[in-house]
Design a protein around this motif. Sequence first.
Motif, PDB file in Angstrom:
ATOM      1  N   TYR A 113       3.429   5.587 -10.383  1.00  0.00           N
ATOM      2  CA  TYR A 113       2.743   4.327  -9.266  1.00  0.00           C
ATOM      3  C   TYR A 113       1.406   5.098  -9.192  1.00  0.00           C
ATOM      4  CZ  TYR A 113       1.935   1.967  -5.155  1.00  0.00           C
ATOM      5  OH  TYR A 113       1.354   1.093  -3.859  1.00  0.00           O
ATOM      6  N   MET A 114       1.168   6.103  -8.853  1.00  0.00           N
ATOM      7  CA  MET A 114      -0.139   6.786  -8.817  1.00  0.00           C
ATOM      8  C   MET A 114      -0.907   6.785  -9.968  1.00  0.00           C
ATOM      9  SD  MET A 114       0.662  10.015  -5.853  1.00  0.00           S
ATOM     10  CE  MET A 114       2.042  10.681  -6.778  1.00  0.00           C
ATOM     11  N   ALA A 115      -0.387   6.933 -11.078  1.00  0.00           N
ATOM     12  CA  ALA A 115      -1.209   6.936 -12.493  1.00  0.00           C
ATOM     13  C   ALA A 115      -1.722   5.481 -12.558  1.00  0.00           C
ATOM     14  CB  ALA A 115      -0.341   7.278 -13.632  1.00  0.00           C
ATOM     15  N   LYS A 116      -1.081   4.275 -12.325  1.00  0.00           N
ATOM     16  CA  LYS A 116      -1.457   3.123 -12.176  1.00  0.00           C
ATOM     17  C   LYS A 116      -2.314   2.393 -11.390  1.00  0.00           C
ATOM     18  CE  LYS A 116      -0.952  -1.160 -13.977  1.00  0.00           C
ATOM     19  NZ  LYS A 116      -1.317  -1.502 -15.604  1.00  0.00           N
ATOM     20  N   HIS A 117      -2.161   3.264  -9.950  1.00  0.00           N
ATOM     21  CA  HIS A 117      -3.224   3.071  -8.963  1.00  0.00           C
ATOM     22  C   HIS A 117      -3.785   4.314  -8.377  1.00  0.00           C
ATOM     23  CE1 HIS A 117      -1.197  -0.859  -9.117  1.00  0.00           C
ATOM     24  NE2 HIS A 117       0.014  -0.336  -9.129  1.00  0.00           N
ATOM     25  N   PRO A 118      -4.888   4.849  -8.922  1.00  0.00           N
ATOM     26  CA  PRO A 118      -5.348   6.013  -8.781  1.00  0.00           C
ATOM     27  C   PRO A 118      -6.119   5.874  -7.198  1.00  0.00           C
ATOM     28  CG  PRO A 118      -6.072   5.340 -10.900  1.00  0.00           C
ATOM     29  CD  PRO A 118      -5.313   3.999 -10.219  1.00  0.00           C
ATOM     30  N   GLY A 119      -5.860   7.210  -6.515  1.00  0.00           N
ATOM     31  CA  GLY A 119      -6.419   7.159  -5.097  1.00  0.00           C
ATOM     32  C   GLY A 119      -5.293   6.643  -4.073  1.00  0.00           C
ATOM     33  N   ARG A 120      -4.216   5.987  -4.696  1.00  0.00           N
ATOM     34  CA  ARG A 120      -3.052   5.775  -3.763  1.00  0.00           C
ATOM     35  C   ARG A 120      -2.170   6.656  -3.488  1.00  0.00           C
ATOM     36  NH1 ARG A 120      -6.794   2.378  -3.086  1.00  0.00           N
ATOM     37  NH2 ARG A 120      -6.687   0.373  -3.333  1.00  0.00           N
ATOM     38  N   LYS A 276      10.065  -6.692   7.017  1.00  0.00           N
ATOM     39  CA  LYS A 276       9.130  -5.992   6.251  1.00  0.00           C
ATOM     40  C   LYS A 276       8.134  -6.765   5.552  1.00  0.00           C
ATOM     41  CE  LYS A 276       6.851  -2.158   5.483  1.00  0.00           C
ATOM     42  NZ  LYS A 276       6.175  -1.597   6.549  1.00  0.00           N
ATOM     43  N   PHE A 277       6.689  -6.911   5.617  1.00  0.00           N
ATOM     44  CA  PHE A 277       6.014  -7.365   4.829  1.00  0.00           C
ATOM     45  C   PHE A 277       5.963  -7.034   3.521  1.00  0.00           C
ATOM     46  CE2 PHE A 277       1.502  -7.660   3.222  1.00  0.00           C
ATOM     47  CZ  PHE A 277       1.508  -9.295   2.891  1.00  0.00           C
ATOM     48  N   ARG A 278       6.304  -7.646   2.511  1.00  0.00           N
ATOM     49  CA  ARG A 278       6.303  -7.106   1.378  1.00  0.00           C
ATOM     50  C   ARG A 278       4.694  -7.200   0.668  1.00  0.00           C
ATOM     51  NH1 ARG A 278      11.747  -7.967  -0.629  1.00  0.00           N
ATOM     52  NH2 ARG A 278      12.873  -7.623   1.270  1.00  0.00           N
ATOM     53  N   SER A 279       4.076  -6.274   0.953  1.00  0.00           N
ATOM     54  CA  SER A 279       2.920  -5.842   0.385  1.00  0.00           C
ATOM     55  C   SER A 279       2.916  -5.854  -1.165  1.00  0.00           C
ATOM     56  CB  SER A 279       2.129  -4.401   1.009  1.00  0.00           C
ATOM     57  OG  SER A 279       2.892  -3.538   0.701  1.00  0.00           O
ATOM     58  N   ALA A 280       1.592  -5.693  -1.687  1.00  0.00           N
ATOM     59  CA  ALA A 280       1.574  -5.580  -3.183  1.00  0.00           C
ATOM     60  C   ALA A 280       2.157  -4.402  -3.789  1.00  0.00           C
ATOM     61  CB  ALA A 280      -0.034  -5.507  -3.533  1.00  0.00           C
ATOM     62  N   GLY A 281       1.829  -3.009  -2.850  1.00  0.00           N
ATOM     63  CA  GLY A 281       2.502  -2.046  -3.063  1.00  0.00           C
ATOM     64  C   GLY A 281       3.956  -1.978  -3.195  1.00  0.00           C
ATOM     65  N   ILE A 282       4.704  -2.687  -2.264  1.00  0.00           N
ATOM     66  CA  ILE A 282       6.089  -2.754  -2.323  1.00  0.00           C
ATOM     67  C   ILE A 282       6.454  -3.536  -3.453  1.00  0.00           C
ATOM     68  CG2 ILE A 282       8.042  -3.726  -0.877  1.00  0.00           C
ATOM     69  CD1 ILE A 282       6.870  -2.810   1.580  1.00  0.00           C
ATOM     70  N   ARG A 283       5.980  -4.577  -3.481  1.00  0.00           N
ATOM     71  CA  ARG A 283       6.115  -5.637  -4.724  1.00  0.00           C
ATOM     72  C   ARG A 283       6.048  -4.632  -6.207  1.00  0.00           C
ATOM     73  NH1 ARG A 283       2.848  -9.254  -2.169  1.00  0.00           N
ATOM     74  NH2 ARG A 283       1.346  -9.174  -3.755  1.00  0.00           N
ATOM     75  N   TYR A 284       4.985  -3.955  -6.278  1.00  0.00           N
ATOM     76  CA  TYR A 284       4.945  -3.231  -7.376  1.00  0.00           C
ATOM     77  C   TYR A 284       5.934  -2.220  -7.737  1.00  0.00           C
ATOM     78  CZ  TYR A 284       2.863  -1.051 -11.460  1.00  0.00           C
ATOM     79  OH  TYR A 284       2.723  -0.654 -12.763  1.00  0.00           O
ATOM     80  N   TRP A 285       6.446  -1.612  -6.597  1.00  0.00           N
ATOM     81  CA  TRP A 285       7.459  -0.579  -6.563  1.00  0.00           C
ATOM     82  C   TRP A 285       8.752  -1.178  -6.957  1.00  0.00           C
ATOM     83  CZ3 TRP A 285       7.278   4.736  -6.310  1.00  0.00           C
ATOM     84  CH2 TRP A 285       8.436   5.431  -6.406  1.00  0.00           C
ATOM     85  N   LEU A 286       8.990  -2.345  -6.421  1.00  0.00           N
ATOM     86  CA  LEU A 286      10.329  -3.025  -6.761  1.00  0.00           C
ATOM     87  C   LEU A 286      10.208  -3.344  -8.372  1.00  0.00           C
ATOM     88  CD1 LEU A 286      10.761  -5.315  -3.661  1.00  0.00           C
ATOM     89  CD2 LEU A 286      11.857  -3.159  -4.228  1.00  0.00           C
ATOM     90  N   HIS A 287       9.309  -3.682  -8.665  1.00  0.00           N
ATOM     91  CA  HIS A 287       8.958  -4.154 -10.276  1.00  0.00           C
ATOM     92  C   HIS A 287       9.170  -2.965 -10.748  1.00  0.00           C
ATOM     93  CE1 HIS A 287       7.316  -5.537 -14.099  1.00  0.00           C
ATOM     94  NE2 HIS A 287       6.552  -4.805 -13.941  1.00  0.00           N
ATOM     95  N   MET A 288       8.643  -1.725 -10.661  1.00  0.00           N
ATOM     96  CA  MET A 288       8.785  -0.307 -11.369  1.00  0.00           C
ATOM     97  C   MET A 288      10.480  -0.076 -11.431  1.00  0.00           C
ATOM     98  SD  MET A 288       5.991   2.336 -10.766  1.00  0.00           S
ATOM     99  CE  MET A 288       6.585   2.882  -9.481  1.00  0.00           C
ATOM    100  N   CYS A 289      11.079  -0.308 -10.356  1.00  0.00           N
ATOM    101  CA  CYS A 289      12.379   0.001 -10.237  1.00  0.00           C
ATOM    102  C   CYS A 289      13.257  -0.896 -10.971  1.00  0.00           C
ATOM    103  CB  CYS A 289      12.708   0.088  -8.577  1.00  0.00           C
ATOM    104  SG  CYS A 289      12.367   1.277  -7.609  1.00  0.00           S
ATOM    105  N   ALA A 290      12.975  -1.953 -11.121  1.00  0.00           N
ATOM    106  CA  ALA A 290      13.680  -3.020 -11.974  1.00  0.00           C
ATOM    107  C   ALA A 290      13.639  -2.665 -13.190  1.00  0.00           C
ATOM    108  CB  ALA A 290      13.127  -4.565 -11.717  1.00  0.00           C
ATOM    109  N   ASN A 291      12.501  -2.072 -13.749  1.00  0.00           N
ATOM    110  CA  ASN A 291      12.234  -1.774 -15.061  1.00  0.00           C
ATOM    111  C   ASN A 291      12.398  -0.102 -15.245  1.00  0.00           C
ATOM    112  OD1 ASN A 291      11.131  -4.272 -16.572  1.00  0.00           O
ATOM    113  ND2 ASN A 291      10.338  -4.269 -14.409  1.00  0.00           N
TER     114      ASN A 291
END
Length: 297
Positions: A113-120, A276-291
């Motif tokens: 996650y952090m490699a894909k989104h530096p600074g997060r 809970k509001f599904r922010s872009a970060g939450i959506r991306y985390w769920l995508h990573m977990c699914a894959n």
Amino acid sequence: MKYSLRQLEVFLAVAHHNNITRAAASLSMSQSAASSALRDLEDQFAIQLFDRVGKRLQINELGRLVRPRVEALLERARSLESELMQHQTPGHLKLGATLTIGNYLAVELMAAYMAKHPGRKVTLDVANTSVIVEKVANYELDIGLIEGESNDASLEFIPWLKDELVVFCSPSHPLAHKTVLSDQDLQSAGWILREQGSGTRQAFDWAMHGLLSRLNVLLELQHTEAIKRAVRAGVGISCLSRITLQESFTSGSLVELNVAGRDMHRQFYLVLHKQKFRSAGIRYWLHMCANYEQLTV
């Protein structure tokens, strides 16, 4: 509120250009729309911000007085807009994970996650299932990665990975060379188990239904490594996730035991609050977990 941000933008543009036509062009507005916005602003407060000199508009004393405050207000509005826009891209995440997942699975996901989104930033709270579920329910965590289940109706439980519990002992234990363990073997052994409230303990208790009350539980420990050390020392036998035991089985420091007639499989879950509001970060985390399986190849 009697004024709009658009009216204030028109005021500043006219103050800069001293001309309504050029001000309108700089804001990509029609001249009539810009004139109407400025007129409405002045009419709402019964004031005049410019002196009309032919086709020119010259900012007057009142206009000069309020101009810095209008500039500051619009700058704050733009800053707020920028912050709100960031929710369209993944931001910081607060995660919770149970011990097995936190120590053996979550770190790879966090690094990706952090490699894909530096600074997060991604923070990880490691605790047992009941604690993680409670924190997600209280909005203290964005997402939980858990081994157990819960009946909290405010939460959504998303099936994630399959897992298997394994009974094991030290190579020198009397049960180490038995082909299959019977219920009698399980009752005669001393057990070192995870604590109540953990997902591993919950799954173990389910697997041992009908026999649980007759098991000899010597120790209940919170950490898998402490359990493995105790088992290696010959204190007793235990049951943990296969994920936590692979290296020990490969090195031969621990031995897998075959238990007859017991379903040792279980499900890992992702848990989120339904509101809970599904922010872009939450959506991306769920995508990573699914894959996850492709991610870790």
